[in-house]
Design a protein around this motif. Structure first.
Motif, PDB file in Angstrom:
ATOM      1  N   LYS A 275      21.115  48.271  66.296  1.00  0.00           N
ATOM      2  CA  LYS A 275      19.968  48.888  66.980  1.00  0.00           C
ATOM      3  C   LYS A 275      19.838  48.379  68.414  1.00  0.00           C
ATOM      4  O   LYS A 275      19.350  49.094  69.283  1.00  0.00           O
ATOM      5  CB  LYS A 275      18.667  48.598  66.225  1.00  0.00           C
ATOM      6  CG  LYS A 275      18.631  49.178  64.835  1.00  0.00           C
ATOM      7  CD  LYS A 275      18.337  50.635  64.875  1.00  0.00           C
ATOM      8  CE  LYS A 275      18.193  51.152  63.453  1.00  0.00           C
ATOM      9  NZ  LYS A 275      18.571  52.519  63.321  1.00  0.00           N
ATOM     10  N   ILE A 276      20.285  47.152  68.666  1.00  0.00           N
ATOM     11  CA  ILE A 276      20.143  46.597  70.014  1.00  0.00           C
ATOM     12  C   ILE A 276      21.226  47.092  70.974  1.00  0.00           C
ATOM     13  O   ILE A 276      21.127  46.896  72.170  1.00  0.00           O
ATOM     14  CB  ILE A 276      20.127  45.050  70.002  1.00  0.00           C
ATOM     15  CG1 ILE A 276      21.433  44.494  69.456  1.00  0.00           C
ATOM     16  CG2 ILE A 276      18.929  44.525  69.249  1.00  0.00           C
ATOM     17  CD1 ILE A 276      21.574  42.988  69.640  1.00  0.00           C
ATOM     18  N   ASP A 277      22.264  47.732  70.448  1.00  0.00           N
ATOM     19  CA  ASP A 277      23.318  48.280  71.301  1.00  0.00           C
ATOM     20  C   ASP A 277      22.849  49.597  71.919  1.00  0.00           C
ATOM     21  O   ASP A 277      22.093  50.344  71.313  1.00  0.00           O
ATOM     22  CB  ASP A 277      24.598  48.502  70.492  1.00  0.00           C
ATOM     23  CG  ASP A 277      25.165  47.208  69.946  1.00  0.00           C
ATOM     24  OD1 ASP A 277      24.978  46.163  70.594  1.00  0.00           O
ATOM     25  OD2 ASP A 277      25.766  47.245  68.865  1.00  0.00           O
ATOM     26  N   THR A 278      23.308  49.869  73.115  1.00  0.00           N
ATOM     27  CA  THR A 278      22.926  51.089  73.830  1.00  0.00           C
ATOM     28  C   THR A 278      24.103  52.056  73.820  1.00  0.00           C
ATOM     29  O   THR A 278      25.202  51.706  74.239  1.00  0.00           O
ATOM     30  CB  THR A 278      22.541  50.758  75.285  1.00  0.00           C
ATOM     31  OG1 THR A 278      21.497  49.776  75.267  1.00  0.00           O
ATOM     32  CG2 THR A 278      22.050  51.986  76.011  1.00  0.00           C
ATOM     33  N   ILE A 279      23.831  53.272  73.339  1.00  0.00           N
ATOM     34  CA  ILE A 279      24.889  54.280  73.227  1.00  0.00           C
ATOM     35  C   ILE A 279      24.551  55.443  74.141  1.00  0.00           C
ATOM     36  O   ILE A 279      23.416  55.903  74.189  1.00  0.00           O
ATOM     37  CB  ILE A 279      25.031  54.779  71.775  1.00  0.00           C
ATOM     38  CG1 ILE A 279      25.300  53.597  70.854  1.00  0.00           C
ATOM     39  CG2 ILE A 279      26.133  55.809  71.662  1.00  0.00           C
ATOM     40  CD1 ILE A 279      25.267  53.934  69.394  1.00  0.00           C
ATOM     41  N   GLY A 280      25.557  55.925  74.883  1.00  0.00           N
ATOM     42  CA  GLY A 280      25.330  57.033  75.793  1.00  0.00           C
ATOM     43  C   GLY A 280      26.548  57.928  75.918  1.00  0.00           C
ATOM     44  O   GLY A 280      27.645  57.589  75.487  1.00  0.00           O
ATOM     45  N   ARG A 281      26.318  59.073  76.518  1.00  0.00           N
ATOM     46  CA  ARG A 281      27.394  60.040  76.752  1.00  0.00           C
ATOM     47  C   ARG A 281      27.722  60.033  78.241  1.00  0.00           C
ATOM     48  O   ARG A 281      26.883  60.355  79.077  1.00  0.00           O
ATOM     49  CB  ARG A 281      26.941  61.432  76.326  1.00  0.00           C
ATOM     50  CG  ARG A 281      28.010  62.467  76.503  1.00  0.00           C
ATOM     51  CD  ARG A 281      27.592  63.799  75.958  1.00  0.00           C
ATOM     52  NE  ARG A 281      28.722  64.706  75.927  1.00  0.00           N
ATOM     53  CZ  ARG A 281      28.715  65.860  75.312  1.00  0.00           C
ATOM     54  NH1 ARG A 281      27.639  66.262  74.679  1.00  0.00           N
ATOM     55  NH2 ARG A 281      29.787  66.624  75.318  1.00  0.00           N
ATOM     56  N   LEU A 282      28.965  59.673  78.548  1.00  0.00           N
ATOM     57  CA  LEU A 282      29.357  59.611  79.956  1.00  0.00           C
ATOM     58  C   LEU A 282      29.799  60.957  80.503  1.00  0.00           C
ATOM     59  O   LEU A 282      29.526  61.288  81.651  1.00  0.00           O
ATOM     60  CB  LEU A 282      30.473  58.591  80.160  1.00  0.00           C
ATOM     61  CG  LEU A 282      30.072  57.132  80.021  1.00  0.00           C
ATOM     62  CD1 LEU A 282      31.242  56.233  80.367  1.00  0.00           C
ATOM     63  CD2 LEU A 282      28.877  56.807  80.881  1.00  0.00           C
ATOM     64  N   ASP A 283      30.517  61.728  79.697  1.00  0.00           N
ATOM     65  CA  ASP A 283      30.965  63.049  80.135  1.00  0.00           C
ATOM     66  C   ASP A 283      31.245  63.910  78.911  1.00  0.00           C
ATOM     67  O   ASP A 283      30.822  63.569  77.816  1.00  0.00           O
ATOM     68  CB  ASP A 283      32.176  62.957  81.073  1.00  0.00           C
ATOM     69  CG  ASP A 283      33.365  62.235  80.453  1.00  0.00           C
ATOM     70  OD1 ASP A 283      33.534  62.315  79.225  1.00  0.00           O
ATOM     71  OD2 ASP A 283      34.122  61.600  81.201  1.00  0.00           O
ATOM     72  N   ARG A 284      31.956  65.011  79.105  1.00  0.00           N
ATOM     73  CA  ARG A 284      32.213  65.952  78.002  1.00  0.00           C
ATOM     74  C   ARG A 284      32.885  65.313  76.801  1.00  0.00           C
ATOM     75  O   ARG A 284      32.699  65.742  75.672  1.00  0.00           O
ATOM     76  CB  ARG A 284      33.123  67.087  78.494  1.00  0.00           C
ATOM     77  CG  ARG A 284      32.395  68.291  78.959  1.00  0.00           C
ATOM     78  CD  ARG A 284      33.347  69.367  79.394  1.00  0.00           C
ATOM     79  NE  ARG A 284      33.987  69.985  78.233  1.00  0.00           N
ATOM     80  CZ  ARG A 284      35.136  70.612  78.263  1.00  0.00           C
ATOM     81  NH1 ARG A 284      35.802  70.696  79.391  1.00  0.00           N
ATOM     82  NH2 ARG A 284      35.627  71.178  77.191  1.00  0.00           N
ATOM     83  N   SER A 285      33.687  64.286  77.034  1.00  0.00           N
ATOM     84  CA  SER A 285      34.486  63.759  75.929  1.00  0.00           C
ATOM     85  C   SER A 285      34.406  62.247  75.765  1.00  0.00           C
ATOM     86  O   SER A 285      35.187  61.683  75.017  1.00  0.00           O
ATOM     87  CB  SER A 285      35.947  64.168  76.130  1.00  0.00           C
ATOM     88  OG  SER A 285      36.441  63.617  77.329  1.00  0.00           O
ATOM     89  N   THR A 286      33.475  61.573  76.432  1.00  0.00           N
ATOM     90  CA  THR A 286      33.429  60.114  76.386  1.00  0.00           C
ATOM     91  C   THR A 286      32.068  59.599  75.925  1.00  0.00           C
ATOM     92  O   THR A 286      31.039  59.962  76.482  1.00  0.00           O
ATOM     93  CB  THR A 286      33.754  59.504  77.759  1.00  0.00           C
ATOM     94  OG1 THR A 286      34.986  60.053  78.226  1.00  0.00           O
ATOM     95  CG2 THR A 286      33.868  57.997  77.680  1.00  0.00           C
ATOM     96  N   ILE A 287      32.113  58.740  74.902  1.00  0.00           N
ATOM     97  CA  ILE A 287      30.939  58.023  74.422  1.00  0.00           C
ATOM     98  C   ILE A 287      31.098  56.580  74.879  1.00  0.00           C
ATOM     99  O   ILE A 287      32.183  56.002  74.772  1.00  0.00           O
ATOM    100  CB  ILE A 287      30.841  58.071  72.884  1.00  0.00           C
ATOM    101  CG1 ILE A 287      30.694  59.515  72.413  1.00  0.00           C
ATOM    102  CG2 ILE A 287      29.681  57.217  72.387  1.00  0.00           C
ATOM    103  CD1 ILE A 287      30.794  59.685  70.912  1.00  0.00           C
ATOM    104  N   ALA A 288      30.020  55.992  75.381  1.00  0.00           N
ATOM    105  CA  ALA A 288      30.059  54.609  75.832  1.00  0.00           C
ATOM    106  C   ALA A 288      28.993  53.811  75.088  1.00  0.00           C
ATOM    107  O   ALA A 288      27.921  54.323  74.790  1.00  0.00           O
ATOM    108  CB  ALA A 288      29.816  54.531  77.330  1.00  0.00           C
ATOM    109  N   VAL A 289      29.326  52.543  74.782  1.00  0.00           N
ATOM    110  CA  VAL A 289      28.405  51.664  74.063  1.00  0.00           C
ATOM    111  C   VAL A 289      28.328  50.341  74.809  1.00  0.00           C
ATOM    112  O   VAL A 289      29.357  49.761  75.165  1.00  0.00           O
ATOM    113  CB  VAL A 289      28.870  51.422  72.611  1.00  0.00           C
ATOM    114  CG1 VAL A 289      27.856  50.560  71.860  1.00  0.00           C
ATOM    115  CG2 VAL A 289      29.115  52.725  71.881  1.00  0.00           C
TER     116      VAL A 289
END
Length: 138
Positions: A110-124
Motif C-alpha cells: 500500500k505504501i508503494d506508488t504506482i503510475g502509468r508513464l505512457d501507453r505501455s509503461t507502468i512505473a512503481v
C-alpha cells in the motif's frame, strides 16, 4: 443593449469586435481545458496516477529518501506489443494493459506508488526498499 446599438450603427466594427471577442474567449477556454486536464492526477483507464502526478510523487519521494537516508527503488514494467497482431487493435491493447495494471496493483504494498508513464509503461516507486526487500520480489 450597447452591443445591439453598435451592431445597428456600425455593423462592420461590430463584426470585428465580436470576432475578436470570440477569439479571446476561445483561447481562454483552450487554456483552461489544458490546465484542468493537467490538474487531473489519475489515468482515466487504469485509475493509477498519470505521468505528471507520478513524476511529482517521484520527486517528493526522492527528496524524502535523501533527507532520511532511506533506501528506495523504481520499477518499470513495459508491455511490448511490437510485431504482435494486437498492435493493430489499440482498444484490445488498452484492455490488456488495464488487466496487467490491476495485477500489478494487487501485488505491491500500500505504501508503494504506482503510475502509468505512457501507453505501455507502468512505473512503481518502492519506498524503504533495500536489498533484502528486492530478494523477495526477484
Amino acid at each position: 443593449m450597447h452591443l445591439e446599438r453598435i451592431r445597428l450603427l456600425y455593423p462592420r466594427t461590430a463584426g470585428r469586435f465580436l470576432a475578436n471577442l470570440s477569439t479571446v474567449l476561445t483561447e481562454k477556454l483552450i487554456k483552461a481545458d489544458r490546465l484542468l486536464s493537467q490538474a487531473c492526477s489519475l489515468d482515466d483507464d487504469t485509475g493509477m496516477l498519470n505521468r505528471e502526478a507520478f513524476l511529482s510523487c517521484l520527486d517528493i519521494e526522492i527528496r524524502r529518501a535523501l533527507r532520511f537516508n532511506d533506501p528506495m527503488a523504481i520499477c518499470l514494467l513495459e508491455l511490448d506489443f511490437q510485431g504482435h497482431e494486437l498492435q493493430a487493435k489499440p482498444l484490445e491493447m488498452e484492455r490488456i494493459f488495464c488487466e496487467v495494471a490491476d495485477m500489478v496493483s494487487d501485488n505491491f504494498r500500500k505504501i508503494d506508488t504506482i503510475g502509468r508513464l505512457d501507453r505501455s509503461t507502468i512505473a512503481v516507486i518502492l519506498v524503504k526498499a533495500d536489498a533484502t526487500f528486492a530478494d523477495e520480489y526477484i
